[in-house]
Design an enzyme around this catalytic site. Structure first.
Site: not given
Ligand code: MG
Length: 473
Positions: A42-43, A82, A86, A139, A141, A164, A244, A296-297, A317
């Site tokens: 994540d991130d 996010c 996803r 996660k 989301h 998150s 994240h 994810d980003n 992001k």
């Molecule tokens: Mg993310």
């Protein structure tokens, strides 16, 4: 005569044994039983792994995975934040089609009403049709209300946080502190500041989730699921809730990385991946399992040192610049995936179609799919089918990549309200200029015209799903 006949029979026997042992005769049935593991950070940015050039974050397991597998350098996610990212991964479709992208709320929040529509087919639902065991760890989301949880969307098992790790902020809820002041305060280092629930299936088992130990516990759960399903095909979606912000590491990792807490967190995720690969080798499942690592980003740059790095890519992001949506991506399956560095275009949406084809389940024909089959690249080292990538912010198309060129029709910083519309789009040759520094629109009106044509045909069959993110409170 008798002698010659017997020699011939022996020879035939030897050839048969060779063909079986080399996998020629049983290749198809083995392939039918491929397991899939998607590890989704994540991130985490394009520049945050050792093998993607980070000078101080140590990721020996991911580095080895890249050496033994395929390291993709032009791999994209479906959105720069996010929730829509996803949704894209799990449906194989641009989130604008499913309604999981919005101009009113960029992601789902604890007060959101909705989530992934029942009419969408998730990759888990898809693989269940051909007998796969499925688990979502980490996660989610895509909606925290019961009907939207993983166990109602094709997953047999869920262990993780529903949104998150920075949400349910009890300090900000008390009032009196500004958002960015909170992120400079010591409260950000207290896991109790975030009243995030940890769930097993549909039950809350811990609140607030102890985020110091969460990465290790996700890994433990993943290994348990793999071992329990040694005998049947499985799909494991391991979506780490870190790096994240807020960042938490276990005692073993905290304070160890030269990169600070962000490095500690990434190194702990890497160690878990090492444990998973070891499990696969020990059980012999490495021979028929494909493991993918991506994120994810891009990095959350407004968090300064606690956000990651997009390396040589621009922005991060929240933006449709490369740093927001191009991610590290490693495919690993010794003996199945032909190793190398791959510069072909790929997206997370392609995993839906690729895995469906490898598992022998038909890709849905009743809807527009955005994913493409990457298996010729993965298995045979051939060139890939993808020629274009669409960059949406919310439900607005900001940019399009076609081959090496990317045209930006609208630009905006990830967290900057200022939006710029370009009548003549900015044009970058990403093969030469991955950092998007040198606008070459003046030299290539023909390419801009071709990209406009691509957009016209894309929009001709675009049906926007009803906005699932806007209803809150
Ligand atoms: Mg993310």
């Amino acid at each position: 005569m008798q002698h010659i006949f017997s020699t011939g029979k022996t020879l035939l026997f030897v050839v048969l044994i060779y063909l079986i042992s080399s996998g020629v005769l049983i290749g198809q049935s083995q392939r039918d039983k491929l397991n899939f593991i998607i590890i989704f950070a994540d991130d985490l940015g394009y520049g945050d792994l050792g093998v993607y050039g980070h000078p101080t974050i140590r990721t020996p397991n991911l580095d080895r995975m890249a050496m033994e597998g395929q390291k993709w350098t032009n791999f994209y996610v479906g959105a720069s934040v996010c929730t829509p990212s996803r949704a894209a991964l799990l449906t194989g479709r641009l989130p604008v089609r499913s309604g999981m992208a919005s101009n009113h709320s960029r992601v789902l929040f604890p007060d959101s009403h909705n989530g992934i529509p029942a009419s969408e087919i998730t990759l888990a639902e898809q693989l269940k049709q051909v007998g796969y065991a499925t688990a979502c760890i980490g996660k989610w989301h895509l909606g925290h209300n019961p009907q939207y949880l993983p166990t109602n969307n094709g997953f047999d098992y869920y262990y993780g946080i529903p949104y998150s790790n920075d949400m349910d902020n009890v300090v900000l809820a008390q009032g009196g502190m500004g958002y960015m002041d909170f992120w400079k305060s010591e409260d950000r280092k207290n896991t109790e500041s975030f009243n995030v629930p940890l769930m097993r299936n549909t039950e809350i088992i811990e609140r607030p989730a102890n985020q110091h130990t969460i990465t290790g516990r996700y890994t433990d759960e993943a290994i348990r699921f793999i071992k329990e399903n040694e005998q049947e095909p499985f799909f494991l979606y391991l979506a780490h809730s870190l790096p994240h912000v807020p960042l938490f590491a276990s005692e073993k990792f905290e304070g160890k990385s030269p990169r600070g807490i962000y490095g500690d967190v990434v190194e702990e995720i890497d160690e878990g991946i090492g444990r998973i690969l070891t499990t696969l080798k020990e059980t012999g499942l490495d021979e028929n399992t494909i493991v993918i690592f991506t994120s994810d980003n891009g990095p959350w740059l407004i968090m300064n040192e606690e956000g990651g790095s997009a390396g040589l890519l621009r922005e991060g992001k929240g933006s449709t610049w490369e740093g927001g949506m191009r991610e590290p991506c490693i495919f690993w399956s010794p003996g199945n995936i032909s190793p190398g560095i791959v510069t072909e275009l790929g997206t997370t949406m392609d995993l839906f179609v690729t895995f469906s084809n490898l598992a022998g389940v038909e890709v849905p024909a009743d809807r527009v799919m955005d994913g493409m089959d990457l298996s010729p690249v993965l298995l045979e080292g051939e060139s890939g089918p993808r020629e274009t990538v669409f960059f949406y912010r919310g439900t607005d198309l900001f940019a399009v990549r076609m081959g090496d060129f990317k045209a930006h029709f609208i630009t905006q910083g990830g967290y900057n309200p200022q939006r710029e519309v370009h009548d003549t789009p900015l044009l970058y040759n990403l093969a030469i200029d991955p950092s998007e520094k040198y606008d070459v629109s003046g030299q290539h009106p023909d390419i801009i015209e071709k990209i406009r044509e691509v957009i016209r045909s894309h929009e001709a069959n675009l049906v926007r799903g009803p906005d699932q993110l806007k209803d809150r409170g």
